[in-house]
Design an enzyme around this catalytic site. Structure first.
Site, PDB file in Angstrom:
ATOM      1  N   ARG A   1      70.967  -6.860  -3.547  1.00 37.90           N
ATOM      2  CA  ARG A   1      72.344  -6.961  -4.006  1.00 37.90           C
ATOM      3  C   ARG A   1      72.559  -8.366  -4.563  1.00 37.90           C
ATOM      4  NH1 ARG A   1      72.054  -2.114  -3.897  1.00 37.90           N
ATOM      5  NH2 ARG A   1      73.007  -0.792  -2.303  1.00 37.90           N
TER       6      ARG A   1
ATOM      7  N   GLU B   1     100.198 -23.542  -7.897  1.00 32.58           N
ATOM      8  CA  GLU B   1      99.775 -22.972  -9.182  1.00 32.58           C
ATOM      9  C   GLU B   1     100.962 -22.621 -10.065  1.00 32.58           C
ATOM     10  OE1 GLU B   1      96.908 -22.729 -10.724  1.00 32.58           O
ATOM     11  OE2 GLU B   1      95.635 -23.401  -9.077  1.00 32.58           O
TER      12      GLU B   1
ATOM     13  N   GLU C   1      92.448 -30.677 -15.656  1.00 35.13           N
ATOM     14  CA  GLU C   1      92.211 -31.440 -16.889  1.00 35.13           C
ATOM     15  C   GLU C   1      91.500 -30.624 -17.965  1.00 35.13           C
ATOM     16  OE1 GLU C   1      88.148 -33.765 -15.569  1.00 35.13           O
ATOM     17  OE2 GLU C   1      90.072 -34.668 -15.070  1.00 35.13           O
TER      18      GLU C   1
END
Length: 182
Positions: free
Chosen positions: A37, A92, A140
């Site tokens: 996996r 955010e 940035e």
């Protein structure tokens, strides 16, 4: 062993980056066979459904290198070490949109790509938005443009495939089903 559970026999770390890491696991399958996996490990993220007092939804448009094009999305970002989802959502929201809110409501959490990644997105609804007095600086290397749209305008962006990601499509469905915008 739980039904369908795969037991990890060996893990090989392939890459550790700023946002994700990649590993290959050897697993023992329920029938006794083994398989590999390829897994992406991610710290998790938040996404915010911001609705202005005027009844518009706030989106950000940004270039997504993996898709080689710009897309329109709800504000989102990854969890930082030691930061809970509520804190990340508030940060955010402000970094990406310049808005703050005292009305942050948890909606749900979901897996983005369970076939190969462990990323979980925590979705929030933000109402009673106010412009931040001293906006937090974004990353940035992140360049975004704000878009405030009605539900009809957002649905048109979805038809045009400007809105192309699952979290934003989920958010639009949620807003429509809950009657949060007209």
């Amino acid at each position: 062993m739980k039904k369908f559970e795969e037991k990890t026999v060996h893990t090989e770390s392939i890459y550790k980056g700023k946002v994700i890491s990649l590993q290959v696991d050897d697993v023992s399958l329920p029938d006794g066979n083994t398989s590999k996996r390829e897994l992406i490990k991610h710290p998790g993220a938040v996404a915010i459904i911001p609705i202005t007092p005027e009844g518009k939804m706030v989106f950000v448009e940004q270039y997504r290198k993996a898709l080689e094009r710009s897309v329109v999305e709800i504000p989102a970002g990854k969890l930082e070490p030691g930061e809970g989802p509520d804190e990340t959502a508030k940060r955010e929201l402000e970094e990406e949109t310049g808005y703050t809110t005292e009305s942050l409501e948890f909606v749900t959490s979901f897996s983005t790509s369970p076939g190969f990644a462990d990323e979980i997105v925590h979705l929030y609804l933000a109402k009673d938005l106010k412009k931040a007095e001293n906006k937090l600086d974004g990353d940035e290397d992140e360049f975004v443009e704000l878009i405030e749209a009605s539900l009809q305008e957002a649905e048109e962006m979805e038809r045009e495939q400007r809105i192309w990601d699952a979290k934003t499509a989920y958010a639009l469905l949620y807003v429509k089903l809950k009657g949060l915008m007209s």
